[in-house]
Structure formats: structure tokens, C-alpha cells
Scaffold this motif. Structure first.
Motif, PDB file in Angstrom:
ATOM      1  N   ILE A   1      24.859  24.480 -43.947  1.00 40.68           N
ATOM      2  CA  ILE A   1      24.250  25.678 -44.526  1.00 40.68           C
ATOM      3  C   ILE A   1      24.178  26.763 -43.462  1.00 40.68           C
ATOM      4  O   ILE A   1      23.927  26.482 -42.291  1.00 40.68           O
ATOM      5  CB  ILE A   1      22.840  25.370 -45.095  1.00 40.68           C
ATOM      6  CG1 ILE A   1      22.222  26.629 -45.706  1.00 40.68           C
ATOM      7  CG2 ILE A   1      21.933  24.763 -44.051  1.00 40.68           C
ATOM      8  CD1 ILE A   1      20.934  26.344 -46.462  1.00 40.68           C
ATOM      9  N   ASP A   2      24.433  28.004 -43.858  1.00 41.33           N
ATOM     10  CA  ASP A   2      24.344  29.126 -42.930  1.00 41.33           C
ATOM     11  C   ASP A   2      22.894  29.416 -42.559  1.00 41.33           C
ATOM     12  O   ASP A   2      21.974  29.142 -43.343  1.00 41.33           O
ATOM     13  CB  ASP A   2      24.963  30.383 -43.550  1.00 41.33           C
ATOM     14  CG  ASP A   2      26.476  30.427 -43.396  1.00 41.33           C
ATOM     15  OD1 ASP A   2      27.009  29.570 -42.663  1.00 41.33           O
ATOM     16  OD2 ASP A   2      27.108  31.298 -44.004  1.00 41.33           O
ATOM     17  N   ALA A   3      22.717  30.004 -41.387  1.00 39.97           N
ATOM     18  CA  ALA A   3      21.365  30.288 -40.899  1.00 39.97           C
ATOM     19  C   ALA A   3      20.644  31.325 -41.754  1.00 39.97           C
ATOM     20  O   ALA A   3      19.411  31.327 -41.827  1.00 39.97           O
ATOM     21  CB  ALA A   3      21.425  30.772 -39.446  1.00 39.97           C
ATOM     22  N   ASP A   4      21.391  32.209 -42.423  1.00 42.72           N
ATOM     23  CA  ASP A   4      20.757  33.255 -43.225  1.00 42.72           C
ATOM     24  C   ASP A   4      20.713  32.898 -44.706  1.00 42.72           C
ATOM     25  O   ASP A   4      20.525  33.771 -45.555  1.00 42.72           O
ATOM     26  CB  ASP A   4      21.491  34.591 -43.036  1.00 42.72           C
ATOM     27  CG  ASP A   4      22.937  34.527 -43.521  1.00 42.72           C
ATOM     28  OD1 ASP A   4      23.416  33.415 -43.813  1.00 42.72           O
ATOM     29  OD2 ASP A   4      23.574  35.593 -43.599  1.00 42.72           O
ATOM     30  N   SER A   5      20.864  31.624 -45.023  1.00 39.95           N
ATOM     31  CA  SER A   5      20.912  31.196 -46.419  1.00 39.95           C
ATOM     32  C   SER A   5      19.671  30.399 -46.804  1.00 39.95           C
ATOM     33  O   SER A   5      19.014  29.790 -45.958  1.00 39.95           O
ATOM     34  CB  SER A   5      22.167  30.342 -46.677  1.00 39.95           C
ATOM     35  OG  SER A   5      23.330  31.083 -46.387  1.00 39.95           O
ATOM     36  N   VAL A   6      19.372  30.398 -48.095  1.00 39.11           N
ATOM     37  CA  VAL A   6      18.198  29.699 -48.633  1.00 39.11           C
ATOM     38  C   VAL A   6      18.632  28.865 -49.824  1.00 39.11           C
ATOM     39  O   VAL A   6      19.290  29.376 -50.745  1.00 39.11           O
ATOM     40  CB  VAL A   6      17.109  30.705 -49.075  1.00 39.11           C
ATOM     41  CG1 VAL A   6      15.966  29.978 -49.769  1.00 39.11           C
ATOM     42  CG2 VAL A   6      16.593  31.490 -47.882  1.00 39.11           C
ATOM     43  N   LEU A   7      18.287  27.594 -49.829  1.00 37.98           N
ATOM     44  CA  LEU A   7      18.608  26.711 -50.946  1.00 37.98           C
ATOM     45  C   LEU A   7      17.491  26.724 -51.972  1.00 37.98           C
ATOM     46  O   LEU A   7      16.310  26.855 -51.628  1.00 37.98           O
ATOM     47  CB  LEU A   7      18.794  25.273 -50.458  1.00 37.98           C
ATOM     48  CG  LEU A   7      20.009  24.957 -49.594  1.00 37.98           C
ATOM     49  CD1 LEU A   7      20.012  23.478 -49.222  1.00 37.98           C
ATOM     50  CD2 LEU A   7      21.296  25.324 -50.299  1.00 37.98           C
ATOM     51  N   GLU A   8      17.865  26.585 -53.240  1.00 35.73           N
ATOM     52  CA  GLU A   8      16.857  26.355 -54.262  1.00 35.73           C
ATOM     53  C   GLU A   8      16.319  24.932 -54.113  1.00 35.73           C
ATOM     54  O   GLU A   8      16.951  24.075 -53.496  1.00 35.73           O
ATOM     55  CB  GLU A   8      17.455  26.570 -55.652  1.00 35.73           C
ATOM     56  CG  GLU A   8      17.812  28.026 -55.920  1.00 35.73           C
ATOM     57  CD  GLU A   8      18.220  28.279 -57.362  1.00 35.73           C
ATOM     58  OE1 GLU A   8      18.474  27.293 -58.089  1.00 35.73           O
ATOM     59  OE2 GLU A   8      18.286  29.464 -57.760  1.00 35.73           O
ATOM     60  N   ARG A   9      15.161  24.685 -54.698  1.00 32.55           N
ATOM     61  CA  ARG A   9      14.466  23.405 -54.489  1.00 32.55           C
ATOM     62  C   ARG A   9      15.310  22.193 -54.888  1.00 32.55           C
ATOM     63  O   ARG A   9      15.251  21.154 -54.234  1.00 32.55           O
ATOM     64  CB  ARG A   9      13.162  23.381 -55.293  1.00 32.55           C
ATOM     65  CG  ARG A   9      12.040  24.197 -54.669  1.00 32.55           C
ATOM     66  CD  ARG A   9      10.778  24.062 -55.493  1.00 32.55           C
ATOM     67  NE  ARG A   9       9.650  24.732 -54.856  1.00 32.55           N
ATOM     68  CZ  ARG A   9       8.809  24.148 -54.004  1.00 32.55           C
ATOM     69  NH1 ARG A   9       9.013  22.876 -53.682  1.00 32.55           N
ATOM     70  NH2 ARG A   9       7.814  24.816 -53.472  1.00 32.55           N
ATOM     71  N   ASP A  10      16.079  22.322 -55.971  1.00 34.33           N
ATOM     72  CA  ASP A  10      16.817  21.162 -56.481  1.00 34.33           C
ATOM     73  C   ASP A  10      18.295  21.198 -56.128  1.00 34.33           C
ATOM     74  O   ASP A  10      19.088  20.427 -56.674  1.00 34.33           O
ATOM     75  CB  ASP A  10      16.663  21.073 -58.001  1.00 34.33           C
ATOM     76  CG  ASP A  10      17.156  22.330 -58.706  1.00 34.33           C
ATOM     77  OD1 ASP A  10      17.516  23.300 -58.013  1.00 34.33           O
ATOM     78  OD2 ASP A  10      17.172  22.340 -59.956  1.00 34.33           O
ATOM     79  N   SER A  11      18.704  22.064 -55.202  1.00 39.74           N
ATOM     80  CA  SER A  11      20.136  22.206 -54.898  1.00 39.74           C
ATOM     81  C   SER A  11      20.743  20.918 -54.347  1.00 39.74           C
ATOM     82  O   SER A  11      21.835  20.506 -54.753  1.00 39.74           O
ATOM     83  CB  SER A  11      20.351  23.353 -53.907  1.00 39.74           C
ATOM     84  OG  SER A  11      20.091  24.596 -54.509  1.00 39.74           O
TER      85      SER A  11
END
Length: 261
Positions: free
Chosen positions: A12-22
Motif C-alpha cells: 500500500i502507498d504511504a498516502d493511501s487509506v484502506l476501507e475497513r473491509d478491504s
């Protein structure tokens, strides 16, 4: 990769955010794949102007900057239509560096990430395909649209130009490193369909489009053109592009709910 302790690794990229269930959704093809799935890519969405608190997406909004809106639609088309179709035929050549789930042993068998290319995400995926086929291993690299990763997109033309130049350089390097895969029986549909199509559309596309603009300008200047036919063809191309964009947005909205404008 070297510090991980488990059989699967999430990139995952440092500037990225995953959704809870990704992650839960991303692992489903692996669980259901009978050991054949060696990598899974998810959807990347643009987070500009959205509300993020403590690493969690709270409210999704679309930036009012035209250059960002263009990229939002572009991402819908590229991921939902392009990668979903390639995944179905197991000729997917890229798992976005922003979010991907990999079988650690398959990555190590392929040699891990290279440090001499700017397109290490695509190059790794192509090499994983190649290594699996060279070792006669039945494998699949999948894309599923449900797991979502939110990332920042360029907001100025200068930054966007740098990003796309880097992407095209990485694409060129990957094709050069694996040029021997083209039209080889060993690599099946990947070598006969996947790589040639990706080369024609992704690598040659910008070059041919620029050439087309030049030829059109030349024709207009010297009168060697059927004006009515050119106008009709231009309008048809605009309509086709708009249809693809609208279809992508509607499919995305149907699957994930409405976006706040």
C-alpha cells in the motif's frame, strides 16, 4: 517483504487509506482459488476533497478541480472496465502499487521487487506471471472491484505530467525487460493477447493520438480532408468515450452508493 512473517503481503502507498473491509474482500479470491491465485488487486479511488479522520474515510466528496474530476472518471474506466476484463481472462499485467495483496512465496520465487525501474509494481506482476509459467505452475492474478483504496491524485498539470511520464517510463522498461514474452506459446493468452493489447493501447495509444492530432491539423491546413466526415467521426468518438465514462460511473454508483458532489 523481508520483515513479514505471514504467507501473504499487502502492498500500500504511504498516502493511501484502506476501507475497513478491504483486506477481508481482497483475500476472498485467494481463499476460493484452490491455491492458484498469487496476487489480487483492488480498486483505487481518488480521495481529494474527501474527509479522512484517523486513517478512515469519513465522507466521500469529489473535488471541483477539473483536472481531478478527469482523473476520477479515468480511474473508474481503467479499473472497473479495463482491469476487470483482463482479470477474467487471466491476462492482467498490473496490480496497482497503491493497493495489492501478494502471495509472499510467489513474489520471492520471482525475485522480489526490482530497484532499477520506476514501474516496479507492473514489472513485478509481469515477472510473477512469467515465473509461474516457466515453472509450469497454474496461477492467476485477479482484480476485484469491491475492496477500495483511497489515494491522493495530482491537482496541477505539472504534477500530473510528471506522474504520467513516470508511468510511461515504467511501462516502457517493463516491456523491454520482458520483450521475449511476446507471441510465445509458453505464455499462452498472456503472450499472444495480453501483452500485445496492453502495448498497443497503453504504450502506442498516446503516440498514435498525438500523431492523429498532427495529421488532422495538416489536413485542415492543406484542405485534404472531408470536413463533414471528420466532424461526424469526431462526434462519434466523443459519444463513445462519454458512453464508457457514464457506464463506468453508473456501475460504480450501483455497487458502492452515491458520491457527494
Amino acid at each position: 517483504m523481508n520483515a513479514s512473517n505471514y504467507p501473504y503481503v499487502c502492498s500500500i502507498d504511504a498516502d493511501s487509506v484502506l476501507e475497513r473491509d478491504s483486506l477481508i474482500k481482497a483475500v476472498q479470491p485467494i481463499i476460493n482459488g484452490n491455491g492458484d491465485v498469487i496476487a489480487v488487486g483492488g480498486s483505487i479511488r481518488i480521495a481529494n476533497s474527501s474527509s479522512i479522520e484517523r486513517g478512515e474515510m469519513m465522507k466521500v466528496s469529489v473535488s471541483r478541480r477539473p483536472i481531478v474530476i478527469m482523473q476520477v472518471i479515468e480511474y473508474f474506466r481503467a479499473f472497473l472496465i479495463g482491469r476487470l476484463g483482463m482479470s477474467h481472462f487471466n491476462i492482467l499485467l498490473i496490480v496497482s502499487g497503491a493497493f495489492g495483496l501478494f502471495e509472499k512465496s510467489a513474489v520471492i520465487a520471482a525475485g522480489g521487487y526490482r530497484t532499477d525501474t520506476v514501474g516496479e509494481d507492473m514489472e513485478l506482476v509481469v515477472r510473477m506471471h512469467r515465473t509461474a509459467r516457466d515453472n509450469n505452475r497454474k496461477s492467476k492474478i485477479s482484480y476485484i472491484p469491491d475492496p477500495v483504496c483511497w489515494t491522493e491524485a495530482p491537482e496541477t498539470a505539472a504534477v500530473l505530467r510528471k506522474q504520467r511520464r513516470r508511468w510511461h517510463q515504467g511501462l516502457t522498461e517493463t516491456f523491454w525487460m520482458h520483450k521475449s514474452m511476446f507471441f510465445r506459446r509458453r505464455y499462452g493468452a498472456l503472450g499472444w493477447i495480453g501483452m500485445p493489447i496492453f502495448f498497443l493501447i497503453e504504450w502506442c495509444g498516446p503516440v498514435l493520438e498525438l500523431l492523429g492530432y498532427g495529421l488532422l491539423l495538416w489536413a485542415l491546413l492543406f484542405g485534404d480532408i472531408n470536413t463533414m466526415f471528420a466532424i461526424i467521426l469526431f462526434l462519434l468518438m466523443i459519444m463513445m468515450g462519454s458512453l464508457l465514462s457514464v457506464t463506468s460511473v453508473l456501475l460504480e454508483e450501483q455497487g458502492n452508493g452515491s458520491i457527494q458532489m
